[in-house]
Every structure is written in structure tokens, then in C-alpha cells.
Design a protein around this motif. Structure first.
Motif, PDB file in Angstrom:
ATOM      1  N   UNK A 136       0.828  -1.208   0.000  1.00 35.06           N
ATOM      2  CA  UNK A 136       0.000   0.000   0.000  1.00 35.06           C
ATOM      3  C   UNK A 136       0.858   1.251   0.000  1.00 35.06           C
ATOM      4  N   UNK A 137       1.932   1.268   0.782  1.00 39.81           N
ATOM      5  CA  UNK A 137       2.841   2.417   0.794  1.00 39.81           C
ATOM      6  C   UNK A 137       3.499   2.601  -0.566  1.00 39.81           C
ATOM      7  N   UNK A 138       3.932   1.513  -1.168  1.00 36.00           N
ATOM      8  CA  UNK A 138       4.560   1.611  -2.484  1.00 36.00           C
ATOM      9  C   UNK A 138       3.584   2.181  -3.508  1.00 36.00           C
ATOM     10  N   UNK A 139       2.339   1.751  -3.425  1.00 35.96           N
ATOM     11  CA  UNK A 139       1.333   2.263  -4.348  1.00 35.96           C
ATOM     12  C   UNK A 139       1.103   3.750  -4.118  1.00 35.96           C
ATOM     13  N   UNK A 140       1.010   4.165  -2.861  1.00 35.92           N
ATOM     14  CA  UNK A 140       0.806   5.580  -2.546  1.00 35.92           C
ATOM     15  C   UNK A 140       1.939   6.426  -3.122  1.00 35.92           C
ATOM     16  N   UNK A 141       3.169   5.955  -2.944  1.00 34.62           N
ATOM     17  CA  UNK A 141       4.328   6.700  -3.442  1.00 34.62           C
ATOM     18  C   UNK A 141       4.321   6.787  -4.963  1.00 34.62           C
ATOM     19  N   UNK A 142       4.109   5.657  -5.630  1.00 33.51           N
ATOM     20  CA  UNK A 142       4.155   5.641  -7.093  1.00 33.51           C
ATOM     21  C   UNK A 142       3.002   6.412  -7.723  1.00 33.51           C
ATOM     22  N   UNK A 143       1.824   6.325  -7.107  1.00 38.76           N
ATOM     23  CA  UNK A 143       0.653   6.975  -7.678  1.00 38.76           C
ATOM     24  C   UNK A 143       0.731   8.490  -7.628  1.00 38.76           C
ATOM     25  N   UNK A 144       1.137   9.029  -6.481  1.00 40.05           N
ATOM     26  CA  UNK A 144       0.881  10.440  -6.222  1.00 40.05           C
ATOM     27  C   UNK A 144       2.096  11.277  -5.833  1.00 40.05           C
ATOM     28  N   UNK A 145       3.226  10.658  -5.517  1.00 42.26           N
ATOM     29  CA  UNK A 145       4.334  11.420  -4.948  1.00 42.26           C
ATOM     30  C   UNK A 145       5.569  11.414  -5.835  1.00 42.26           C
ATOM     31  N   UNK A 146       6.488  12.312  -5.512  1.00 41.11           N
ATOM     32  CA  UNK A 146       7.757  12.381  -6.231  1.00 41.11           C
ATOM     33  C   UNK A 146       8.701  11.312  -5.687  1.00 41.11           C
ATOM     34  N   UNK A 147       9.819  11.142  -6.366  1.00 39.89           N
ATOM     35  CA  UNK A 147      10.775  10.127  -5.942  1.00 39.89           C
ATOM     36  C   UNK A 147      11.791  10.609  -4.925  1.00 39.89           C
ATOM     37  N   UNK A 156       4.058  12.007   4.104  1.00 40.69           N
ATOM     38  CA  UNK A 156       2.925  12.072   3.182  1.00 40.69           C
ATOM     39  C   UNK A 156       2.564  10.682   2.683  1.00 40.69           C
ATOM     40  N   UNK A 157       3.576   9.873   2.423  1.00 39.15           N
ATOM     41  CA  UNK A 157       3.352   8.496   1.980  1.00 39.15           C
ATOM     42  C   UNK A 157       2.555   7.699   3.014  1.00 39.15           C
ATOM     43  N   UNK A 158       2.889   7.860   4.289  1.00 36.47           N
ATOM     44  CA  UNK A 158       2.187   7.135   5.349  1.00 36.47           C
ATOM     45  C   UNK A 158       0.720   7.571   5.434  1.00 36.47           C
ATOM     46  N   UNK A 159       0.489   8.878   5.285  1.00 34.61           N
ATOM     47  CA  UNK A 159      -0.891   9.394   5.320  1.00 34.61           C
ATOM     48  C   UNK A 159      -1.684   8.851   4.140  1.00 34.61           C
TER      49      UNK A 159
END
Length: 249
Positions: A136-147, A156-159
Motif C-alpha cells: 500500500x505504501x509503495x502504491x501511494x508513493x508511485x501513484x501520487x508522490x515524487x521520488x 505524506x506516503x504514510x498518510x
């Protein structure tokens, strides 16, 4: 002082607006398949501007429904990436701390080995890092956040991981993840990976093939160019043995 307060208020409003945007994006994913992720858009830009593509295969991706992805691949990814996937609420704090300690040791060892291998004219292998991040964290990061790797981005990833768990089912989270995760240079999603490496659809992957794809996930570009890696073969055998215990949503 008033000017500073106005700036702080603007920043607060902007932050709240961004969070609302993220929540609305996630809410739409309950019914609408995401067309792309933040990570994919970043990679597409690099391929277009830096000539990093594979000629006529610059981009490979095709969405397939959850039912058309082999259970072998689902089990392999869960066994390799997140064995407690169906039980946690998006974040595993103990796993994050264990991964941090283990990766620090791995990077220290890899730095010493890299110097030795370069002295022998060989290409050093990247350290085998274990992510404490859940699927779920990996998906959150890849979907919406920068690297970028900062405490703010991690927070932000945890939220967002928690928000994904609240708003989407486990099956939907896994479906989106498997259709968007990177499996090589310009290769995204289970269907593209199955076609790229085994010339078959994702629905027909064997246990051994699925395990091999799952093991590639931490370093897909490296293993794409090193298919004969001893680590890849050994780790794949380990994942095959663990797959029967992996529970699916």
C-alpha cells in the motif's frame, strides 16, 4: 508580522488543498482505473528526453482486470514484498525499523564490495535492500508522490497509504499496484512484464515465472539487464517455497 502570517496561511491553505486533491484522486480509483502514476510520468519524461528507451518498445503497459492476473503472481508479490498485506492497515512500523537497520548494514557492505569489483574491472551490483514499505505504501508513493527521499515525503506516503486502505478494498489496492508497478525500462504492469519476459499473458504465469518477476521488483532495471543473476535465481526459489502461505484478498 502580518506578512509572515499571511504567507503561513497561504501555505496552510495550499497544503489542505493538496490533501483534498489526493483524497479525491483516491476516491475516484474505487471505480476508475488510473491512467498513469506520478512515477510513470517521471519515467516517460526521462525516456523522451534522455533516450533511455528500447527503440520500438519505449513504453509497454496494458491494464488487465484483477481476475486476469495469475494468482501465482499475486501470491509471489505478496510473499516477496508484503507477507502481511491482507492484515495490516497500510503501514507496518516494526517492518520499517527492521528494514532501516538491515539496509544500513547492506549498504555499508556493498560499498566495500563495489570498490573491490571496480578494481577488477567488474560492474558492481547494487545492494540488496529490503523495503519496509508495504504494498500500500509503495502504491501511494508511485501513484501520487515524487521520488525524492525526505521526511516530509515519507510522512505524506504514510498518510496516503492509510487513506488508500480506508477508501479502497485490499483487492483493488493489489489490482492497481500490479497494473502500474515498474518491471523494467518503460515496462509497467503485470501484463507488460509477462509479455516482455515470458511471451505470455499475465493470466498464464507459472509459479516460477511469477516468483522471478516478484524478485525483480526492488531493482527491475538492474535485473532486466542481468537475467542470469545468481541472486535472482536463488531468491526466486525461496519465494516459490513461500507462495502457498501467501493469502490473497
Amino acid at each position: 508580522m502580518k506578512a509572515i502570517l499571511r504567507w503561513l496561511l497561504c501555505l496552510l491553505i495550499a497544503g489542505l488543498a493538496l490533501e483534498l486533491f489526493f483524497v479525491l484522486r483516491i476516491a475516484t480509483m474505487a471505480a476508475i482505473d488510473p491512467q498513469s502514476t506520478a512515477f510513470q510520468r517521471s519515467e516517460a519524461w526521462l525516456i523522451a528526453t534522455q533516450g533511455r528507451g528500447n527503440g520500438d518498445r519505449d513504453w509497454q503497459q496494458r491494464w488487465v482486470p484483477y481476475a486476469q492476473i495469475s494468482d501465482n503472481l499475486k501470491r509471489a508479490v505478496i510473499a516477496s514484498e508484503d507477507s502481511e498485506f491482507i492484515y495490516h492497515q497500510g503501514v507496518e512500523w516494526e517492518a520499517i525499523e527492521r528494514a532501516r537497520q538491515r539496509n544500513a548494514r547492506a549498504e555499508e557492505f556493498a560499498a566495500r564490495r563495489a570498490a573491490q569489483m571496480r578494481a577488477r574491472g567488474k560492474e558492481p551490483r547494487p545492494p540488496q535492500l529490503r523495503g519496509g514499505s508495504t504494498i500500500t505504501q509503495q502504491l501511494a508513493k508511485n501513484l501520487l508522490l515524487s521520488g525524492e527521499r525526505t521526511l516530509l515525503r515519507k510522512g505524506q506516503e504514510l498518510v496516503l497509504a492509510t487513506t488508500l486502505e480506508i477508501m479502497l478494498s485490499k483487492e483493488r489496492i493489489l489490482e492497481i499496484y500490479l497494473n502500474n508497478v515498474e518491471w523494467g525500462e518503460g515496462v509497467f504492469g503485470a501484463e507488460a512484464a509477462a509479455e516482455r519476459y515470458f511471451r505470455k499473458p499475465a493470466s498464464r504465469l507459472s509459479a516460477a515465472e511469477a516468483a522471478r518477476l516478484a524478485v525483480m521488483l526492488p531493482s527491475p532495471k538492474f535485473f532486466e539487464h542481468h537475467p542470469g543473476s545468481a541472486y535472482l535465481a536463488h531468491r526466486s526459489a525461496t519465494i516459490v517455497a513461500r507462495m502457498p502461505a501467501a493469502e490473497l484478498p
